[in-house]
Design an enzyme around this catalytic site. Structure first.
Site, mmCIF file in Angstrom:
data_model
loop_
_atom_site.group_PDB
_atom_site.id
_atom_site.type_symbol
_atom_site.label_atom_id
_atom_site.label_comp_id
_atom_site.label_asym_id
_atom_site.label_seq_id
_atom_site.Cartn_x
_atom_site.Cartn_y
_atom_site.Cartn_z
ATOM 1 N N ALA A 233 -3.212 2.820 -10.293
ATOM 2 C CA ALA A 233 -4.566 3.021 -9.761
ATOM 3 C C ALA A 233 -4.609 4.270 -8.880
ATOM 4 O O ALA A 233 -5.573 5.036 -8.917
ATOM 5 C CB ALA A 233 -5.016 1.790 -8.981
ATOM 6 N N GLY A 234 -3.541 4.480 -8.107
ATOM 7 C CA GLY A 234 -3.498 5.639 -7.204
ATOM 8 C C GLY A 234 -3.559 6.952 -7.965
ATOM 9 O O GLY A 234 -4.200 7.919 -7.542
ATOM 10 N N GLY B 80 -2.320 0.714 -2.914
ATOM 11 C CA GLY B 80 -2.285 -0.127 -4.111
ATOM 12 C C GLY B 80 -1.241 0.389 -5.079
ATOM 13 O O GLY B 80 -0.277 1.062 -4.691
ATOM 14 N N SER B 81 -1.451 0.098 -6.335
ATOM 15 C CA SER B 81 -0.452 0.431 -7.348
ATOM 16 C C SER B 81 -0.446 1.930 -7.645
ATOM 17 O O SER B 81 -1.453 2.623 -7.452
ATOM 18 C CB SER B 81 -0.763 -0.330 -8.639
ATOM 19 N N THR B 82 0.679 2.397 -8.139
ATOM 20 C CA THR B 82 0.792 3.807 -8.512
ATOM 21 C C THR B 82 -0.183 4.137 -9.644
ATOM 22 O O THR B 82 -0.789 5.207 -9.664
ATOM 23 C CB THR B 82 2.248 4.126 -8.912
ATOM 24 N N GLU C 218 8.766 -1.033 -10.392
ATOM 25 C CA GLU C 218 8.448 -1.952 -9.299
ATOM 26 C C GLU C 218 8.075 -3.311 -9.885
ATOM 27 O O GLU C 218 7.180 -3.409 -10.721
ATOM 28 C CB GLU C 218 7.280 -1.397 -8.488
ATOM 29 N N GLU D 254 -1.219 5.377 -0.654
ATOM 30 C CA GLU D 254 -0.016 4.602 -0.312
ATOM 31 C C GLU D 254 0.269 3.705 -1.504
ATOM 32 O O GLU D 254 -0.448 2.738 -1.738
ATOM 33 C CB GLU D 254 -0.259 3.746 0.933
ATOM 34 N N LYS E 108 -13.402 -1.821 0.699
ATOM 35 C CA LYS E 108 -13.382 -2.693 -0.484
ATOM 36 C C LYS E 108 -12.053 -3.431 -0.525
ATOM 37 O O LYS E 108 -11.016 -2.858 -0.870
ATOM 38 C CB LYS E 108 -13.575 -1.918 -1.789
ATOM 39 N N CYS F 150 5.450 -3.292 -0.541
ATOM 40 C CA CYS F 150 5.667 -2.000 -1.205
ATOM 41 C C CYS F 150 6.977 -1.312 -0.837
ATOM 42 O O CYS F 150 7.578 -0.644 -1.656
ATOM 43 C CB CYS F 150 4.497 -1.081 -0.895
#
Ligand code: NAD
Length: 479
Positions: free
Chosen positions: A235-236, A231-233, A385, A253, A179, A287
């Site tokens: 969403a992670g 992706g972003s922290t 970030e 990551e 995706k 990143c």
């Protein structure tokens, strides 16, 4: 790409989505719509996962092929990706505004390089190892594919990050549902098309398009065996929670706020020449960048001046122009976010460069390279970030203080240390808590593990460790 437009790739075929909802793909430098893609429905995702499941469960299929046969197919895939390199680079630049020079160095070369690297590794890795068991018998330790992999990626380095996952996952014999980010779908369509041309069997690579809801549905799908996310922290963390509940293997990551540590003996002229890839590449939308520049108090003004001269000389403009080093940000949403941080930075530090939109570029989501000096490591712009071309220069008193500040972060992904004495820099680097760090340069090495600690993520990609992350271990006890 027209023949592929507005489709999903499932079971080796381009299929229309069941949805009537589509989203636009917009060019970051011109703000023009350059494509549309479907927001996949749950039924679309079900079909993609089912195709992937069938591909790995087929007893004569991909997962059961001899490693060398899989490796040869991956090399064909690499050849096709290489042949289509120019188109691939153009599509990345068209969508996210990454300057062509950078796209050529990263996005064009990464897919074939990674496919060939993992093809070679797949040929050499032992999949079965016999051990003498404690009882005097034999145990066979097998490395088998994990199964169906959900690969969810962002827009910033869409090709590299995708192949960080696809290349080892496929080499290990897994099937994938990819995706891509909604901002960068056109280049992902090309991956699926190239895979079909290269003879990757139907169902081994499937592609669904859409936003976070599509990703979230895929993550929790009962037939997914592993999630590989970049992706972003934020969403992670949510994906990690779901995978934790489901006891599903996951690699995350995530974001970063790394330190660029300039030691007091560094030659500033050569240091600044090496800083672009580790501070501002891709307009700061990378990143692992060391966007906290740590400068010795004894040479603080000198460092600020050198950095300012370096950053102000970087050509900004049309990303297709081969001289351009800084392109636009990916979207108006991203520019809004960066501008909010710049507004905050004006209160938290002293603006020495940039601080807004370049006056001569009225189309595209450009933000000038921006530097804040006299920033405390406690400031929000030093802790969060930003994901834009914004650097903070933080003073330190001595080496211990520099190490303390570098480690005083929720993140731990990249970083670099600069010194006239590489041994001294290496000793400092070894005390910084981060997943990767460079000494007098920074460049991600595909042969070695890449990933973060703390809020920068869990697990590693790349290197042999990146292949092992897509394998499951099975011990077969023989009497
Ligand atoms: P994002 O997390 O919003 O989106 C990334 C991808 O995940 C997209 O495909 C998105 O549709 C999907 N997604 C979002 N929320 C989801 C959810 N809850 N469940 C499933 N899928 C979901 O990130 P972004 O803004 O697109 O990308 C920028 C971020 O990515 C930055 O924070 C950056 O540091 C990080 N990043 C990390 C690395 C790394 O290797 N550590 C590399 C590149 C980017």
């Amino acid at each position: 790409m027209d023949r592929l437009g507005s489709s999903l790739f499932i079971g080796g075929k381009w299929v229309p989505s069941r949805t009537d909802k589509h989203f636009d793909i917009v060019c970051a430098s011109t703000e023009e719509v350059v494509g549309t893609a479907p927001e996949a429905t749950p039924e679309d995702v079900d079909a993609a996962v089912l195709a992937a499941r069938s591909a790995v469960d087929d007893p004569d299929g991909w997962a059961h092929w001899d490693s060398s046969k899989r490796a040869a197919t991956l090399e064909q895939f690499a050849d096709v990706m290489q042949q289509r390199g120019d188109e691939l680079g153009r599509l990345v630049t068209l969508q996210n505004g990454m300057p062509t020079t950078i796209a050529n160095l990263s996005e064009v070369v990464a897919p074939p390089k990674l496919l060939r690297y993992y093809a070679t590794l797949a040929r050499s890795v032992r999949l079965e190892e016999e051990r003498v068991s404690m009882s005097g018998g034999t145990t066979v330790v097998r490395r088998v594919p994990v199964g169906v992999v959900a690969a969810i990626v962002p827009w910033n380095f869409p090709q590299s990050v995708t192949f960080f996952k696809l290349a080892p996952a496929l080499a290990a014999g897994n099937s994938c549902v990819l995706k891509p980010a909604p901002e960068t779908v056109l280049d992902a369509w090309l991956i699926a098309d190239a895979a079909a041309e290269a003879g990757i069997p139907p169902g081994v690579i499937n592609l669904v398009t859409g936003g976070p809801a599509v990703g979230a549905y895929l993550v929790q799908h009962p037939d997914v065996d592993k999630v590989a996310f970049t992706g972003s922290t934020r969403a992670g963390r949510s994906i990690g929670e779901v995978c934790g509940r489901l006891l599903r293997p996951v690699t995350l990551e995530l974001g970063g706020k790394s330190a660029t540590v300039i030691l007091d003996d560094a030659d500033l002229a050569s240091t600044v020449q090496g800083l672009f890839p580790c501070t501002l590449v891709n307009s700061g939308q990378t990143c692992m960048l060391g966007t906290r520049v740590l400068a010795p108090r004894s040479r603080y003004d000198e460092v600020v001046d050198a950095l300012t001269a370096f950053a102000s000389a970087l050509p900004m403009g049309d990303p297709f122009d081969l001289h351009t080093m800084l392109g636009p940000l990916v979207s108006s949403r991203q520019r809004d976010r960066v501008e909010r941080y710049i507004a905050l930075g004006r209160k938290e530090g002293r603006l020495v460069l940039g601080g807004g939109r370049p006056p001569d570029l009225d189309k595209g989501w450009y933000v000038s390279a921006t530097i804040f000096s006299d920033v405390s490591n406690d400031a929000t712009i030093a802790r969060e970030e930003i994901f834009g071309p914004v650097l903070t220069v933080i003073p330190y008193d001595n080496e211990e203080d520099a190490i303390r500040i570098a480690n005083d972060s929720r993140y731990g992904l990249g970083g670099s240390v600069w010194s006239a004495d590489p041994e001294r820099a290496r000793a400092v680097a070894s005390r910084i808590r981060t997943g990767t760090i460079g000494v007098n340069f920074y460049d991600i090495d595909y042969c070695s593990p890449f990933g973060g600690i703390k809020d920068s993520g869990i697990g590693r990609e790349l290197g042999p460790e990146g292949l092992a992350a897509f394998q499951q271990l099975q011990s077969v006890y023989l009497s």
